[in-house]
Write an enzyme that holds these catalytic residues in place. Structure first.
Site, mmCIF file in Angstrom:
data_model
loop_
_atom_site.group_PDB
_atom_site.id
_atom_site.type_symbol
_atom_site.label_atom_id
_atom_site.label_comp_id
_atom_site.label_asym_id
_atom_site.label_seq_id
_atom_site.Cartn_x
_atom_site.Cartn_y
_atom_site.Cartn_z
ATOM 1 C CE1 TYR A 33 -9.623 48.460 -27.463
ATOM 2 C CE2 TYR A 33 -7.582 48.904 -26.276
ATOM 3 C CZ TYR A 33 -8.254 48.322 -27.335
ATOM 4 O OH TYR A 33 -7.539 47.610 -28.269
ATOM 5 C CE LYS A 149 -6.750 51.503 -28.630
ATOM 6 N NZ LYS A 149 -6.242 50.263 -29.173
ATOM 7 C CD GLU A 182 -5.530 47.011 -37.356
ATOM 8 O OE1 GLU A 182 -4.872 47.921 -36.841
ATOM 9 O OE2 GLU A 182 -6.784 46.951 -37.298
ATOM 10 C CG LEU A 207 -6.992 51.777 -34.076
ATOM 11 C CD1 LEU A 207 -8.446 52.128 -33.777
ATOM 12 C CD2 LEU A 207 -6.309 51.275 -32.813
#
Ligand code: PDD
Length: 285
Positions: A33, A149, A182, A207
């Protein structure tokens, strides 16, 4: 006004829009996505999002279902039909519909494409940024390919809910060495007492955020020192400032980590400045 979604070639009322129950996204999280910010009805940093989409698809060996230019047209059309001025557009591509079997389906199976868009409250987002957010830390428990992702977000869902359960807004993953990787849906940053901005390298563990990439260019333009290196949760606790970045939050100041205030416990000047500067540098199309 009813919301409109694009599903496999059709623009449909959200209430009627649906995908097959044997879609591999539904059964295996076998898809990817992108989330893109919308400002003034236009798309922010679209070329970079599409480039990352292509990379995610190729890493998973899912074919691109339509030319990128056509995909861009669809995204713009969904934004237009939903009359979104400020908000996000969501794009999801899965490996398609096939009888349930872990291995890839026949090459003739076409990937599924879904695009939605929704308005967000700019005022609310600004109010959140003016107050700053609290984050908690959680143990890193995701697969190593977080550079893709993927829609496989169960650990992220659980981490975000853990944050909400503790009255916080975001959860920062901490790896076994004590380093922050993250957030559950954002990249993590700190500012040192000397005024350097620190974020982990995208080589592993995170990411490669589009907002992060744009911000790095902004730091260079503003001549603010960037240190691309890992930082521990202990270093973050002592930092002058902290913030997170993502397409929907842009630069969001962090004022507490695990209930302890960061700096003065209010949004720091560098975080606030970077938030203000962001859209002078991002590509709006
Ligand atoms: N999240 N890291 C993770 C795990 C993310 O899910 C995101 C984005 C980011 C920031 O990437 P970018 O700057 O390209 O948005 C980092 C999106 C917004 C989401 O899942 O809603």
């Amino acid at each position: 006004m009813s919301r409109i979604a694009y599903v496999n070639g059709l623009y449909q009322n959200m209430r009627e829009a649906c995908v097959n129950i044997e879609d591999r996204g539904y059964q295996f999280s076998d898809g990817v996505y992108e989330v893109c910010e919308i400002r003034g009805g236009r798309l922010v940093d679209m070329p970079r999002h599409l480039a990352r989409l292509q990379r995610s698809l190729s890493e998973l060996r899912i074919s691109m279902p339509m030319p990128l230019a056509a995909l861009e047209v669809v995204m713009r059309e969904v934004v237009r039909r939903n009359r979104v001025r400020y908000g996000i557009v969501y794009l999801q591509i899965t490996r398609g519909v096939a009888r349930r079997d872990h291995g890839f389906p026949a090459a003739t199976v076409r990937p599924s494409v879904v695009v939605t868009a929704r308005s967000l409250s700019f005022a609310k987002n600004q109010a959140t940024a003016a107050k700053g957010i609290a984050v908690i830390t959680v143990a890193e428990n995701r697969w190593p390919r977080v550079d893709i992702k993927s829609v496989s977000l169960l650990p992220n869902v659980l981490a975000k809910q853990a944050a909400r359960d503790r009255g916080a807004y975001e959860a920062w993953y901490v790896d076994p060495q004590g380093y922050v990787t993250e957030g559950s849906s954002s990249n993590a940053w700190i500012v040192t007492a000397q005024g350097s901005v620190v974020t982990r390298s995208a080589e592993s563990g995170i990411l490669s955020g589009i907002t992060r990439a744009v911000l790095m260019e902004i730091l260079a333009a503003l001549q603010i020192k960037l240190e691309e290196r890992p930082f521990t949760a202990a270093e973050a606790a002592q930092a002058a400032e902290a913030f997170v970045t993502s397409a929907s939050q842009i630069v969001m100041p962090v004022v507490a980590i695990d209930s302890r205030p960061i700096g003065d416990g209010v949004p720091g000047p560098i975080s606030q400045r970077l938030r203000e500067e962001f859209h002078r540098f991002s590509a709006i199309s």
